[in-house]
Design an enzyme around this catalytic site. Structure first.
Site, PDB file in Angstrom:
ATOM      1  N   THR A  41      59.051  -5.390   1.428  1.00 58.10           N
ATOM      2  CA  THR A  41      58.846  -4.050   0.882  1.00 58.10           C
ATOM      3  C   THR A  41      57.978  -3.197   1.801  1.00 58.10           C
ATOM      4  O   THR A  41      58.166  -1.976   1.894  1.00 58.10           O
ATOM      5  CB  THR A  41      58.184  -4.151  -0.511  1.00 58.10           C
ATOM      6  N   THR A  42      57.053  -3.827   2.512  1.00 57.93           N
ATOM      7  CA  THR A  42      56.097  -3.081   3.334  1.00 57.93           C
ATOM      8  C   THR A  42      56.772  -2.259   4.418  1.00 57.93           C
ATOM      9  O   THR A  42      56.296  -1.170   4.750  1.00 57.93           O
ATOM     10  CB  THR A  42      55.076  -4.052   3.960  1.00 57.93           C
ATOM     11  N   SER A  46      57.888   4.418   0.890  1.00 58.75           N
ATOM     12  CA  SER A  46      57.671   5.858   1.126  1.00 58.75           C
ATOM     13  C   SER A  46      56.441   6.172   1.954  1.00 58.75           C
ATOM     14  O   SER A  46      56.236   7.327   2.339  1.00 58.75           O
ATOM     15  CB  SER A  46      57.582   6.593  -0.222  1.00 58.75           C
ATOM     16  N   ILE A  48      53.370   6.475   1.151  1.00 59.71           N
ATOM     17  CA  ILE A  48      52.494   7.456   0.502  1.00 59.71           C
ATOM     18  C   ILE A  48      51.209   6.795   0.017  1.00 59.71           C
ATOM     19  O   ILE A  48      51.238   5.712  -0.567  1.00 59.71           O
ATOM     20  CB  ILE A  48      53.196   8.098  -0.716  1.00 59.71           C
ATOM     21  N   HIS A  50      48.971   7.459  -2.712  1.00 57.38           N
ATOM     22  CA  HIS A  50      49.002   8.277  -3.927  1.00 57.38           C
ATOM     23  C   HIS A  50      47.592   8.594  -4.421  1.00 57.38           C
ATOM     24  O   HIS A  50      46.682   7.773  -4.321  1.00 57.38           O
ATOM     25  CB  HIS A  50      49.757   7.542  -5.037  1.00 57.38           C
ATOM     26  N   VAL A 173      57.736 -21.281   1.957  1.00 61.05           N
ATOM     27  CA  VAL A 173      57.258 -22.304   1.028  1.00 61.05           C
ATOM     28  C   VAL A 173      58.413 -22.687   0.103  1.00 61.05           C
ATOM     29  O   VAL A 173      59.015 -21.829  -0.548  1.00 61.05           O
ATOM     30  CB  VAL A 173      56.062 -21.783   0.213  1.00 61.05           C
ATOM     31  N   ILE A 336      53.485  -5.884  -7.120  1.00 57.74           N
ATOM     32  CA  ILE A 336      52.769  -4.831  -6.383  1.00 57.74           C
ATOM     33  C   ILE A 336      53.778  -3.788  -5.907  1.00 57.74           C
ATOM     34  O   ILE A 336      54.098  -3.675  -4.716  1.00 57.74           O
ATOM     35  CB  ILE A 336      51.958  -5.436  -5.212  1.00 57.74           C
ATOM     36  N   SER A 342      48.987   2.159  -1.683  1.00 56.20           N
ATOM     37  CA  SER A 342      47.736   2.901  -1.885  1.00 56.20           C
ATOM     38  C   SER A 342      46.620   1.976  -2.345  1.00 56.20           C
ATOM     39  O   SER A 342      45.461   2.105  -1.937  1.00 56.20           O
ATOM     40  CB  SER A 342      47.939   4.000  -2.932  1.00 56.20           C
TER      41      SER A 342
END
Length: 476
Positions: A41-42, A46, A48, A50, A173, A336, A342
């Site tokens: 995901t990193t 976006s 941002i 926030h 893992v 997360i 943020s």
């Protein structure tokens, strides 16, 4: 291989946790199943920072968002990571949506967000002249910003490794066994023992928890698709421009990046695959249709790439951070999703404080939380460039013409702590291949440099690890 603490997952949360713990006299290992950090995901969000007005008051999301946003400029300055406090606008297109704006304002005040203001349509046009004429007002948040999420993660990992933490890549893992005084992790590189385990495995966090006997939560895989536009379109938005949020998230936004491009997206669709990052015609059409509502001048002729990311939506709609119900030596850092980036600096501190309840954390006599500034040839003056080339001629050879990236910078990225091992790793560290041609001209040169500096054949170099080989065999 035995450690005091094993952190599973090399995303922004895991890397910042490893950095935070590396200041103490304990052995720490960061385990990442991919060939590099920031591969989930990193690398596809976006970017941002926030303000914190969207999260429900009293939740971990609200608490850690506001704290993380406060910490972000400091941590970025310490590690020489690009950050910009550009502010944001939540647009309203009707009086009904202005009521939503008012609710967000009230929620932000309750959460302790600074710099909030409700403005009318005329003020919106004054601040962002390219927004739609249909806008009747907005929530203006002056405390929000933008950051480079993968560079933040890379920097945090470099600091952790510099302080003595170990980073093991291609380490998935597959099983976890509690032996009573420690955990034995069965991985693709062998068995690893750790007294404490921190599960920061992103969309796979529920799977990792279940390996440890914890089935208390489930991660919903929520895919978002994006367009990235050329820097020549960066003038269309100076601030991050949102529409009013919906139950699936904060909606499609239009925002500049810290490097000057224009980013639009994401969609929000729950999918079965935890790693389903394929873009779709339907998804991308939805992105541009919704983005045009905010900024009608967006033109897809400026698009240089599209991509998708999968965020880890928790089944309780809040961050899941705390000791597992099954063990007081296993910490879950799960769910997360936004505003996870943020909140990440505050998440790292929060986890450290949890760990300090069980494990003695004594500061090392010598450690650093900072990272030297990488060479950025494109930002230098002519005299600075001349002096640098005299010291090292490799900085005088331009490899990526679109972004003005030199051979010297690529070599630095390869030999840095936890350095690049594939083409995309070089791309994220230097921006070689991130320009208009997307690596069409420089890609082959990057492969050559990687092979030479790593001492391997060119057909061993991959785009992003695994089977993503670029060259399969020699013809002569």
């Amino acid at each position: 291989m035995k450690y005091d603490v094993a952190v599973i997952g090399g995303g922004v949360s895991g890397a910042l946790i490893a950095r935070e713990l590396s200041a103490y006299d304990i052995s720490v290992v960061l385990l990442e199943r991919a060939n590099d950090v920031a591969m989930g995901t990193t690398k596809a969000n976006s970017a941002i920072v926030h303000g914190g007005f969207d999260a429900v008051p009293g939740t971990l999301k609200a608490k850690l968002n506001v704290e993380g946003t406060r910490l972000m400029p400091v941590i970025c300055k310490d590690m020489n990571v690009p950050f910009r406090n550009n502010g944001s606008l939540v647009l309203a297109f009707s009086e009904e949506e202005m009521q939503t704006v008012k609710k967000l304002y009230d929620r932000g005040i309750q959460n302790g967000v600074s710099g909030l203001e409700i403005i009318d349509g005329a003020k919106v046009k004054e601040l962002e002249p390219h927004t739609s004429d249909e806008v009747v007002g907005a929530l203006y948040c002056k405390s929000s910003g933008i950051v480079c999420p993968y560079e933040l993660t890379i920097a945090a990992t470099e600091v952790a490794v510099t302080n003595g933490a170990e980073f093991i890549r291609n380490c998935e893992v597959t099983a976890i066994k509690d032996t009573g005084d420690c955990y034995t992790l069965t991985t693709t590189v062998g068995e690893i023992e750790a007294g404490y385990v921190i599960n920061a495995a992103g969309t796979h966090a529920d799977e990792v928890a279940r390996m440890a006997g914890d089935d208390s939560f489930e991660i919903i895989n929520r895919k978002g698709e994006y367009y990235l536009l050329d820097k020549s379109y960066g003038y269309l938005a100076d601030r991050t421009i949102f529409q009013c949020p919906n139950p699936m998230g904060k909606g499609v936004l239009v925002t500049p990046t810290v490097d000057g491009n224009l980013l639009v997206g994401p969609t929000a669709l729950d999918v079965d695959g935890k790693d389903d990052t394929d873009t779709t015609p339907e998804g991308l059409e939805a992105v541009i249709a919704k983005a045009l509502k905010s900024v009608p001048e967006i033109n897809l002729r400026g698009a240089i790439t599209s991509f998708a990311g999968v965020r880890a939506h928790p089944d309780n709609d809040d961050f899941i951070i705390g000791w597992s119900e099954k063990s007081d030596r296993f910490i879950n850092v799960a769910g997360i999703e936004s505003p996870g980036l943020s909140a990440a600096p505050a998440i790292a501190v929060y986890v450290k404080e949890l760990l300090a309840q069980k494990l003695a954390l004594n500061e090392k006599q010598s450690f650093t939380m900072t990272r030297p500034a990488p060479v950025r040839f494109r930002h230098m003056t002519a005299s600075e460039r001349e002096a640098l080339i005299k010291k090292n001629p490799a900085y005088g050879r331009i490899i990526c013409r679109c972004e003005t990236i030199t051979e010297g910078e690529i070599i630095d990225a390869i030999h840095a702590p936890a350095g690049a091992r594939d083409v995309d790793g070089v791309k994220r560290r230097t921006r070689a291949g991130m320009g208009r041609c997307q690596g069409g001209f420089c890609g082959s040169k990057v492969v050559e440099i990687l092979a030479r500096e790593l001492g391997v054949e060119m057909n061993e170099i991959t785009k992003f690890g695994g089977g993503s080989k670029i060259i399969y065999e020699r013809t002569k």
